[in-house]
Design a protein around this motif. Structure first.
Motif, PDB file in Angstrom:
ATOM      1  N   ASN A 448       0.849  -1.194   0.000  1.00  0.00           N
ATOM      2  CA  ASN A 448       0.000   0.000   0.000  1.00  0.00           C
ATOM      3  C   ASN A 448       0.880   1.237   0.000  1.00  0.00           C
ATOM      4  OD1 ASN A 448      -2.434  -1.461   0.097  1.00  0.00           O
ATOM      5  ND2 ASN A 448      -2.187  -1.746   2.314  1.00  0.00           N
ATOM      6  N   ALA A 449       1.713   1.349  -0.990  1.00  0.00           N
ATOM      7  CA  ALA A 449       2.633   2.486  -1.065  1.00  0.00           C
ATOM      8  C   ALA A 449       3.042   2.696  -2.512  1.00  0.00           C
ATOM      9  CB  ALA A 449       3.875   2.236  -0.203  1.00  0.00           C
ATOM     10  N   THR A 450       3.450   3.907  -2.792  1.00  0.00           N
ATOM     11  CA  THR A 450       3.951   4.231  -4.125  1.00  0.00           C
ATOM     12  C   THR A 450       5.385   3.729  -4.258  1.00  0.00           C
ATOM     13  OG1 THR A 450       2.570   6.210  -4.206  1.00  0.00           O
ATOM     14  CG2 THR A 450       4.405   6.084  -5.766  1.00  0.00           C
ATOM     15  N   VAL A 451       5.669   3.071  -5.379  1.00  0.00           N
ATOM     16  CA  VAL A 451       7.023   2.558  -5.636  1.00  0.00           C
ATOM     17  C   VAL A 451       7.548   3.275  -6.881  1.00  0.00           C
ATOM     18  CG1 VAL A 451       8.443   0.524  -6.101  1.00  0.00           C
ATOM     19  CG2 VAL A 451       6.409   0.323  -4.651  1.00  0.00           C
ATOM     20  N   TRP A 452       8.348   4.318  -6.652  1.00  0.00           N
ATOM     21  CA  TRP A 452       8.823   5.137  -7.771  1.00  0.00           C
ATOM     22  C   TRP A 452      10.022   4.480  -8.457  1.00  0.00           C
ATOM     23  CZ3 TRP A 452       5.554   8.588  -9.291  1.00  0.00           C
ATOM     24  CH2 TRP A 452       4.754   9.274  -8.368  1.00  0.00           C
ATOM     25  N   VAL A 453       9.943   4.430  -9.780  1.00  0.00           N
ATOM     26  CA  VAL A 453      11.072   3.962 -10.582  1.00  0.00           C
ATOM     27  C   VAL A 453      11.269   4.923 -11.746  1.00  0.00           C
ATOM     28  CG1 VAL A 453      10.767   1.525 -10.002  1.00  0.00           C
ATOM     29  CG2 VAL A 453       9.621   2.460 -12.016  1.00  0.00           C
ATOM     30  N   ASP A 454      12.486   4.947 -12.262  1.00  0.00           N
ATOM     31  CA  ASP A 454      12.792   5.756 -13.437  1.00  0.00           C
ATOM     32  C   ASP A 454      12.700   4.841 -14.652  1.00  0.00           C
ATOM     33  OD1 ASP A 454      13.613   7.797 -15.113  1.00  0.00           O
ATOM     34  OD2 ASP A 454      15.756   7.352 -14.833  1.00  0.00           O
ATOM     35  N   GLY A 455      11.599   4.945 -15.398  1.00  0.00           N
ATOM     36  CA  GLY A 455      11.426   4.001 -16.490  1.00  0.00           C
ATOM     37  C   GLY A 455      10.430   4.478 -17.521  1.00  0.00           C
ATOM     38  N   ASP A 456      10.299   3.668 -18.556  1.00  0.00           N
ATOM     39  CA  ASP A 456       9.335   3.908 -19.626  1.00  0.00           C
ATOM     40  C   ASP A 456       8.081   3.104 -19.274  1.00  0.00           C
ATOM     41  OD1 ASP A 456       7.798   3.770 -21.961  1.00  0.00           O
ATOM     42  OD2 ASP A 456       9.556   3.909 -23.250  1.00  0.00           O
ATOM     43  N   PRO A 457       6.990   3.757 -18.890  1.00  0.00           N
ATOM     44  CA  PRO A 457       5.793   3.025 -18.446  1.00  0.00           C
ATOM     45  C   PRO A 457       5.284   2.029 -19.491  1.00  0.00           C
ATOM     46  CG  PRO A 457       5.593   5.354 -17.932  1.00  0.00           C
ATOM     47  CD  PRO A 457       6.801   5.214 -18.800  1.00  0.00           C
ATOM     48  N   THR A 458       5.307   2.438 -20.760  1.00  0.00           N
ATOM     49  CA  THR A 458       4.799   1.554 -21.811  1.00  0.00           C
ATOM     50  C   THR A 458       5.615   0.273 -21.894  1.00  0.00           C
ATOM     51  OG1 THR A 458       4.033   3.467 -23.078  1.00  0.00           O
ATOM     52  CG2 THR A 458       4.293   1.374 -24.273  1.00  0.00           C
ATOM     53  N   ARG A 459       6.945   0.401 -21.816  1.00  0.00           N
ATOM     54  CA  ARG A 459       7.807  -0.774 -21.922  1.00  0.00           C
ATOM     55  C   ARG A 459       7.744  -1.638 -20.664  1.00  0.00           C
ATOM     56  NH1 ARG A 459       8.524  -1.896 -27.109  1.00  0.00           N
ATOM     57  NH2 ARG A 459       9.487  -0.186 -28.271  1.00  0.00           N
ATOM     58  N   LEU A 460       7.544  -1.026 -19.514  1.00  0.00           N
ATOM     59  CA  LEU A 460       7.401  -1.811 -18.288  1.00  0.00           C
ATOM     60  C   LEU A 460       6.094  -2.604 -18.308  1.00  0.00           C
ATOM     61  CD1 LEU A 460       8.738   0.674 -15.576  1.00  0.00           C
ATOM     62  CD2 LEU A 460       9.861  -1.360 -16.476  1.00  0.00           C
ATOM     63  N   VAL A 461       5.023  -1.976 -18.805  1.00  0.00           N
ATOM     64  CA  VAL A 461       3.752  -2.696 -18.971  1.00  0.00           C
ATOM     65  C   VAL A 461       3.947  -3.867 -19.930  1.00  0.00           C
ATOM     66  CG1 VAL A 461       1.434  -2.533 -19.959  1.00  0.00           C
ATOM     67  CG2 VAL A 461       2.241  -0.759 -18.397  1.00  0.00           C
ATOM     68  N   GLN A 462       4.713  -3.643 -21.007  1.00  0.00           N
ATOM     69  CA  GLN A 462       4.970  -4.696 -21.985  1.00  0.00           C
ATOM     70  C   GLN A 462       5.735  -5.860 -21.355  1.00  0.00           C
ATOM     71  OE1 GLN A 462       7.305  -3.390 -25.323  1.00  0.00           O
ATOM     72  NE2 GLN A 462       7.123  -5.326 -26.434  1.00  0.00           N
ATOM     73  N   ALA A 463       6.761  -5.559 -20.539  1.00  0.00           N
ATOM     74  CA  ALA A 463       7.563  -6.619 -19.921  1.00  0.00           C
ATOM     75  C   ALA A 463       6.733  -7.442 -18.944  1.00  0.00           C
ATOM     76  CB  ALA A 463       8.767  -6.006 -19.205  1.00  0.00           C
ATOM     77  N   ILE A 464       6.002  -6.764 -18.064  1.00  0.00           N
ATOM     78  CA  ILE A 464       5.173  -7.486 -17.091  1.00  0.00           C
ATOM     79  C   ILE A 464       4.043  -8.218 -17.798  1.00  0.00           C
ATOM     80  CG2 ILE A 464       3.709  -7.225 -15.048  1.00  0.00           C
ATOM     81  CD1 ILE A 464       5.396  -4.692 -14.401  1.00  0.00           C
ATOM     82  N   GLY A 465       3.472  -7.583 -18.830  1.00  0.00           N
ATOM     83  CA  GLY A 465       2.406  -8.223 -19.601  1.00  0.00           C
ATOM     84  C   GLY A 465       2.881  -9.493 -20.290  1.00  0.00           C
ATOM     85  N   ASN A 466       4.119  -9.482 -20.785  1.00  0.00           N
ATOM     86  CA  ASN A 466       4.648 -10.693 -21.419  1.00  0.00           C
ATOM     87  C   ASN A 466       4.771 -11.838 -20.425  1.00  0.00           C
ATOM     88  OD1 ASN A 466       4.812  -9.411 -23.855  1.00  0.00           O
ATOM     89  ND2 ASN A 466       7.021  -9.509 -24.059  1.00  0.00           N
ATOM     90  N   LEU A 467       5.146 -11.533 -19.180  1.00  0.00           N
ATOM     91  CA  LEU A 467       5.223 -12.582 -18.160  1.00  0.00           C
ATOM     92  C   LEU A 467       3.836 -13.125 -17.844  1.00  0.00           C
ATOM     93  CD1 LEU A 467       7.905 -11.266 -15.618  1.00  0.00           C
ATOM     94  CD2 LEU A 467       8.190 -12.870 -17.520  1.00  0.00           C
ATOM     95  N   LEU A 468       2.844 -12.245 -17.766  1.00  0.00           N
ATOM     96  CA  LEU A 468       1.476 -12.703 -17.518  1.00  0.00           C
ATOM     97  C   LEU A 468       0.964 -13.530 -18.697  1.00  0.00           C
ATOM     98  CD1 LEU A 468      -0.117  -9.545 -15.873  1.00  0.00           C
ATOM     99  CD2 LEU A 468       0.179 -11.784 -14.812  1.00  0.00           C
ATOM    100  N   HIS A 469       1.272 -13.074 -19.900  1.00  0.00           N
ATOM    101  CA  HIS A 469       0.858 -13.819 -21.096  1.00  0.00           C
ATOM    102  C   HIS A 469       1.515 -15.200 -21.116  1.00  0.00           C
ATOM    103  CE1 HIS A 469      -0.324 -14.463 -25.270  1.00  0.00           C
ATOM    104  NE2 HIS A 469       0.924 -14.806 -25.541  1.00  0.00           N
ATOM    105  N   ASN A 470       2.783 -15.266 -20.738  1.00  0.00           N
ATOM    106  CA  ASN A 470       3.509 -16.533 -20.701  1.00  0.00           C
ATOM    107  C   ASN A 470       2.907 -17.475 -19.652  1.00  0.00           C
ATOM    108  OD1 ASN A 470       6.146 -17.950 -21.615  1.00  0.00           O
ATOM    109  ND2 ASN A 470       6.265 -18.055 -19.389  1.00  0.00           N
TER     110      ASN A 470
END
Length: 718
Positions: A448-470
């Protein structure tokens, strides 16, 4: 032969002179006496022998000469001041090089005690003075002949050694040429080892064993060849190494140190289905080095009845191992190329299969739409089929393009300060419906907290989405997928874990699951689908974010777990506004010109834009597009790059040169999405580059971007 001149004793006392220097075939004779008249007599007597006569006036001078020169015989006066003949002879004998030089004592005293002392000092003869010339010449001549015989024998020995060395060198060179020729023909590691162990037998070894560790597959290769004809032991090596404990220990030592080992008193060499060989007497164990790493070892053994290995055997054996390592490197590289080629062929076949799969439902749905009336309730289902299959095909194409960009380092991240918690939540929400529709349970655990990272949101969604798809693809109905976001202790990094209860991963596949085109075996039905690119993209995208990803699995049918680790932004850094990637659609309406030679693409874009309320015109060629633009004055222009007559780059250059059209927002449409294609479009004058196929959301987003460029569209809205 010239006589030796006497030197003035007052001027040259303590000096030694080589009065006559003959050629190298002559022998040196040393004359030692403190009285010049005696030296002159000895020289006169011995001159006719034709040898090099060297004189010394004291024992000290004689010792200096003995240090520099070799003498066939030494004539030594007993009674000399400072250092007498006995002491001089003793010192000459102490020097190893002159310890065997014949010494003849010359003295006027011939008592028995003097003779005994002379021989005790190392003399070979004892002559009273004055000497009898013929006797002196006869005795000296004997020692000259002995010295000449020794020199001749030494020359012959040296010549024999030189000849044997040249012959051995020629044999070794021929052997190494044969080694290179035979090893370079090997097409595999097993074949190379089989040839390698045969080459040294029987000339260099009675028994030859080669061991090669296979790091990738966890096994290895073992080959053996002996003078008794035993050959060809390959396959799973551990059981065979267990019957060769000395070899196993040697292999471990050499693999650890990378250094040559010598062994002696080796136990019997026993191999499965063979007789026990005679005991080995010695062995050399050499490392097989590939690219600086010890990949195995070569064992050369000799039986106890043979000559044991010496240091002289090491260079040839080491050269053999070095060449084997170099050629082994080429063989391993060739195997990798062949494996990559095989995987490429499999991938191309798989790509054709995967791209054809969605086309069937799309063709069927379109055909049914033509047959059914518009009011038929099944029309909605047909639209859903087309939508799902088109998205599936788009995902395959996007994965393929992204894999190519990653391989060439062409993916550029649009980094910003973003909330990883929100990204995980958004990705799970996107996949929840399809996962639950497949009869799977999805569990999510997030802080229940914000986890700040320096990243490209679209590419991070793609990476996590690929793991879910797999996970979804490899988990059967009734299984579960668990997504967890955790902060590591200290808060320096965050981990996103996607675990499933699916088919799991075999141990041998764990090290290569992130390789491009690498997939576990599937049947011909390919029920799980995919191109084998998803996990490779995850790895590449995560590493671009300075993170890492790892896979774990207890084994087949026991599920798998993938963990992404990313560095976390410090809360002390300046807070940034976390915005959505997709801006809200604008309510403004525009005059839009679509220049597209593909009729279906132009018509579908026109219909979509009309539904949004925009005033739209279409042109099938570049020239018609420029003509329409001058009459229509569009605010936004969608222009294809690959147009007939003139291409889209020339179109946008013409637009920018026309004062009445230069402020239009021009969007490039193209099937080429490489970084250099985007750069070329922007340099030509386009405001935005979109890669086909363009979906509805992307088109609306492009219009929103156009709206943000108020300086170009202000005053032109209808």
């Amino acid at each position: 032969m010239s006589a030796i001149g006497l030197k003035n004793s007052a001027e040259h006392k303590g000096q030694a002179n080589i009065v006559r220097l003959m050629d190298s075939k002559s022998e040196n004779i040393l004359l030692i006496d403190d009285r010049p008249e005696n030296l002159m007599v000895y020289q006169s007597i011995l001159e006719e022998l034709g040898q090099n006569l060297v004189v010394a006036h004291s024992g000290e001078e004689a010792l200096k000469l003995v240090l520099k020169h070799d003498f066939a015989v030494i004539l030594l006066d007993v009674n000399m001041p400072t250092m007498d003949g006995f002491e001089t002879a003793s010192l000459i004998r102490r020097r190893k090089k002159s310890s065997a030089t014949p010494i003849i004592f010359l003295t006027a005293f011939t008592d028995e005690m003097g003779m005994i002392q002379s021989y005790a000092s190392g003399a070979v003869d004892y002559l009273p003075t004055p000497v009898v010339p013929e006797v002196l010449k006869a005795k000296v001549r004997v020692f000259i002949e002995l010295s000449q015989m020794r020199r001749q024998a030494a020359l012959q020995t040296e010549e024999r050694v030189r000849r044997e060395s040249a012959e051995a060198s020629a044999r070794n060179s021929a052997f190494l040429v044969k080694v290179s020729e035979k090893l370079t023909r090997a097409q595999s590691r097993t074949e190379l080892l089989r040839v390698l162990v045969q080459l040294p037998v029987p000339n260099l070894a009675d028994v030859s064993v080669a061991w090669l560790k296979d790091d990738e597959m966890g096994g290895g290769h073992l080959e053996c060849s002996t003078a008794m004809g035993l050959e060809g032991q390959d396959g799973p090596p551990e059981s065979k190494l267990s019957s060769l404990p000395w070899l196993k220990k040697a292999a471990v030592d050499v693999m650890a140190t990378g250094e040559i080992h010598f062994m002696d008193k080796i136990p019997s060499l026993a191999l499965p289905h063979t007789n026990i060989l005679p005991l080995l007497g010695s062995a050399i164990i050499l490392p097989l080095v590939v690219q600086g790493r010890t990949k195995g070892c070569l064992v050369l053994g000799r039986q106890r009845s043979s000559i044991a290995y010496q240091l002289d055997d090491v260079p040839l054996a080491n050269d053999l191992a070095y060449r084997a390592g170099a050629i082994l490197e080429n063989v391993m590289l060739m195997e990798k190329i062949q494996e990559a080629d095989r995987r490429k062929d499999e991938f191309l076949g798989m790509l054709a299969h995967e791209l054809r799969n969605p086309l069937g439902p799309i063709y069927n749905a379109v055909h049914l739409q033509k047959l059914l009336p518009p009011t038929d309730p099944r029309m909605a289902d047909l639209r859903d089929i087309i939508d799902r299959q088109a998205k599936h095909m788009g995902r395959l194409i996007d994965d393929l393009l992204d894999a190519t960009r990653l391989a060439h380092g062409k993916i550029l991240l649009r980094k910003e300060r973003c909330d990883l918690n929100a990204i995980v939540h958004q990705t799970v929400a996107d996949y929840r419906t399809i996962i639950e529709a497949s009869g799977l349970q999805i569990n999510v655990f997030m802080p229940n907290a914000t986890v700040w990272v320096d990243g490209d949101p679209t590419r991070l969604v793609q990476a996590i989405g690929n793991l879910l798809h797999n996970a979804h693809k490899f988990t059967k109905p009734g299984g579960a997928i668990t997504v967890r976001l955790d902060l590591k202790k200290g808060g320096s990094a965050a981990t996103v874990t996607v675990a499933d209860t699916g088919i799991g991963i075999e141990p041998k596949m764990l090290s290569c699951v992130f390789d491009v085109f690498r997939q576990a075996e599937q049947g011909l039905d390919r029920s799980r689908g995919g191109l084998g690119l998803g996990l490779a993209l995850v790895k590449g995208l995560v590493e671009l974010h300075n993170g890492n990803v790892r896979a774990a699995s207890p084994g087949p049918d026991r599920g798998a777990k993938f963990t992404i680790e990313l560095p976390v932004e410090s809360e002390k850094k300046a807070k940034a506004q976390h915005t959505s990637n997709m801006s809200a659609p604008s309510d403004k309406k525009y005059r839009v010109l679509v220049i597209e030679d593909n009729r279906d693409a132009a018509q579908s874009a026109e219909m979509l834009l009309h539904l949004e309320g925009h005033d739209v015109r279409t042109a099938p060629t570049a020239l018609m597009g420029l003509e329409f633009a001058r009459a229509f004055h569009p605010q936004i222009i969608l222009c294809d790059i690959g147009l007939p007559e003139i291409d889209g780059y020339q179109v946008v250059r013409s637009l920018r040169q026309d004062a009445s059209l230069s402020s239009a927002y021009v969007i490039a449409l193209t099937g080429y999405g490489r970084q250099k294609d985007q750069q070329q479009a922007l340099e030509a004058g386009f405001d935005l580059h979109l890669t086909k196929p363009i979906d509805y959301i992307s088109l609306r987003h492009a219009l929103t971007l156009a709206n943000s460029k108020g300086d170009k569209t202000e005053g032109r809205s209808s």
